[in-house]
Design a protein around this motif. Sequence first.
Motif, PDB file in Angstrom:
ATOM      1  N   LEU A  11      63.575  77.137  44.986  1.00  0.00           N
ATOM      2  CA  LEU A  11      62.298  76.834  43.832  1.00  0.00           C
ATOM      3  C   LEU A  11      61.733  75.592  44.209  1.00  0.00           C
ATOM      4  CD1 LEU A  11      63.737  78.268  40.692  1.00  0.00           C
ATOM      5  CD2 LEU A  11      62.215  79.494  42.291  1.00  0.00           C
ATOM      6  N   PHE A  12      62.403  74.484  44.683  1.00  0.00           N
ATOM      7  CA  PHE A  12      61.999  73.174  45.004  1.00  0.00           C
ATOM      8  C   PHE A  12      60.839  73.343  46.068  1.00  0.00           C
ATOM      9  CE2 PHE A  12      61.601  69.223  46.888  1.00  0.00           C
ATOM     10  CZ  PHE A  12      61.448  68.349  45.796  1.00  0.00           C
ATOM     11  N   LEU A  13      61.472  73.964  47.155  1.00  0.00           N
ATOM     12  CA  LEU A  13      60.400  74.154  48.311  1.00  0.00           C
ATOM     13  C   LEU A  13      59.269  74.918  48.042  1.00  0.00           C
ATOM     14  CD1 LEU A  13      63.120  74.571  51.188  1.00  0.00           C
ATOM     15  CD2 LEU A  13      61.564  72.630  50.743  1.00  0.00           C
ATOM     16  N   TYR A  14      59.292  76.149  47.176  1.00  0.00           N
ATOM     17  CA  TYR A  14      58.302  76.900  46.976  1.00  0.00           C
ATOM     18  C   TYR A  14      57.231  75.975  45.984  1.00  0.00           C
ATOM     19  CZ  TYR A  14      55.465  80.792  45.028  1.00  0.00           C
ATOM     20  OH  TYR A  14      54.279  81.317  44.492  1.00  0.00           O
ATOM     21  N   ARG A  15      57.719  75.333  45.437  1.00  0.00           N
ATOM     22  CA  ARG A  15      56.877  74.635  44.558  1.00  0.00           C
ATOM     23  C   ARG A  15      56.012  73.368  45.027  1.00  0.00           C
ATOM     24  NH1 ARG A  15      54.636  73.119  39.921  1.00  0.00           N
ATOM     25  NH2 ARG A  15      55.129  71.301  38.755  1.00  0.00           N
ATOM     26  N   TYR A  16      56.725  72.707  45.977  1.00  0.00           N
ATOM     27  CA  TYR A  16      56.418  71.435  46.374  1.00  0.00           C
ATOM     28  C   TYR A  16      55.874  71.469  48.084  1.00  0.00           C
ATOM     29  CZ  TYR A  16      57.631  69.282  42.124  1.00  0.00           C
ATOM     30  OH  TYR A  16      57.625  69.172  40.949  1.00  0.00           O
ATOM     31  N   LEU A  19      52.237  71.134  48.148  1.00  0.00           N
ATOM     32  CA  LEU A  19      51.569  69.742  47.902  1.00  0.00           C
ATOM     33  C   LEU A  19      51.568  69.074  49.548  1.00  0.00           C
ATOM     34  CD1 LEU A  19      50.418  67.410  46.495  1.00  0.00           C
ATOM     35  CD2 LEU A  19      52.773  66.984  45.907  1.00  0.00           C
ATOM     36  N   ALA A  20      52.909  69.180  49.885  1.00  0.00           N
ATOM     37  CA  ALA A  20      53.247  68.202  51.262  1.00  0.00           C
ATOM     38  C   ALA A  20      52.309  68.832  52.336  1.00  0.00           C
ATOM     39  CB  ALA A  20      54.562  68.465  51.829  1.00  0.00           C
ATOM     40  N   VAL A  21      52.035  70.140  52.555  1.00  0.00           N
ATOM     41  CA  VAL A  21      51.226  70.630  53.567  1.00  0.00           C
ATOM     42  C   VAL A  21      49.781  70.346  53.215  1.00  0.00           C
ATOM     43  CG1 VAL A  21      50.452  72.813  54.807  1.00  0.00           C
ATOM     44  CG2 VAL A  21      52.890  72.445  54.177  1.00  0.00           C
ATOM     45  N   ASN A  22      49.431  70.512  51.992  1.00  0.00           N
ATOM     46  CA  ASN A  22      47.880  70.314  51.664  1.00  0.00           C
ATOM     47  C   ASN A  22      47.523  68.841  51.495  1.00  0.00           C
ATOM     48  OD1 ASN A  22      47.245  73.120  50.990  1.00  0.00           O
ATOM     49  ND2 ASN A  22      47.271  72.738  48.721  1.00  0.00           N
TER      50      ASN A  22
END
Length: 453
Positions: A11-16, A19-22
């Motif tokens: 869930l942490f990776l799906y959510r964030y 943001l990191a890639v954007n």
Amino acid sequence: MFSCHHVFITLFLYRYLRLAVNLLGFCMHRPIPIPGSPRLTSQNVTVVIPSLHGDGGELWDTIRSILATEPYEIILVTVGAQERHAKHVVKELNLSKVRIYSVSQPNKRRQMVRAIPEVQTDITIFADDDVTWPSTLLPWMLAPLEDKRYGGVGTNQRLRRAESPNLQQRVWGYLGALYLERRNFDCASCMFIDGGLPCLSGRTVAYRTSILRDPAFTYGFTHEEWLGQYQLNADDDNFITRWLITHGQKISYQHHKQAEVLTTLEDNPKFLKQCLRWSRSNWRSNITSLFCDRHIWTHQPWSTYAVYLTTVSHWAFIWDLLLVYLYLDVARSWQSDSRDLGLAMLAGWMISSKFLKLLGHYIRYPGDFLLLPVSVVFGYFHGFIKGYAMLSLNVTAWGSREGADDDDAYRMIRVSQKHQEAINFQNSALLATARSALMEYGLQLVENGFVGL
């Protein structure tokens, strides 16, 4: 079975990850440059302004800023008796490049359809009646259209800040400015990564006139249905964006200071009604893109994850509570110092993630950083707005602008045989007007020997 540890990481990776890639995409995005010898110039541009009013300082300030870019002409489409007021002002100000038309009822789609057959240039730009253009805008908007694969071009937008605002205006204006900043960030980053974006905003957007004149487009634009139960006459910019994507037209987003359009948003509690209207529009359009058109899944996979799916899956308050709960479950056997440090790091990341994409705004207005807690709380509150919007998708009311809801009953019509007959009659009249104007325009081209152009 998955452990809480695995669920937390997933869930942490799906959510964030988004943001990191954007963030990387936003930093690497560059607008399409202006060519040295452009084929398209300002004289290839007609600007169409649908407006509820035919007079007013804000409207004429908008027109003056657009005239400063030297387009071929401006077509102002107003409502009913407002046409007479507008023509009087045009005559008084000696604005030879402004033509005035009107429709009987206020509706942006009908106003746009009224204007399209009157356009005599290759490029049509739609603009709201409360924007301010920089004098440098048109070359940047035309640059992508030098490539015939591109059908539409959007640009970045900033809030025109109130002069000497009181505390309430400053807070609401701050939230409005962040809305536009967030939108600029998402559009620029997704455009770099896979060429997608959620919507070419109708505040200022350029299209090839040939696309708008396509009879198939005109029919679809005037006959859009929602869930097979309603005739939808709102969300015009969402429809056109989806049309371009599903018909193989590339779109562009010019994020550059010289292409920055200023606009206004409500700086009072009516801003909440704007957010509700935008949220309903996002629900309707993104559901259509995800589950009806489905074109974006293969052609814009990153934008599908980073923008479209957030409509369904992004609920900040629920996500943050769930991540904290899972973390505490995972860390329950840790020593208290390590558990508290990890929780502080998680909370710090959650808070920082809420302003990283907005750094541009805080750099321009560092004093607004003091209002960061307001934006965090509003972000959680917006989940309730989004939830209410999901439960009221058949509502299209603005609720934030005088006269804007005079046509509310027309913007979403339950389709029945009786209603359909009335709709077909109205659309037939519009299409007949469009055909007549197109034939007249074609005759003019023949007479002037421009058929081969």
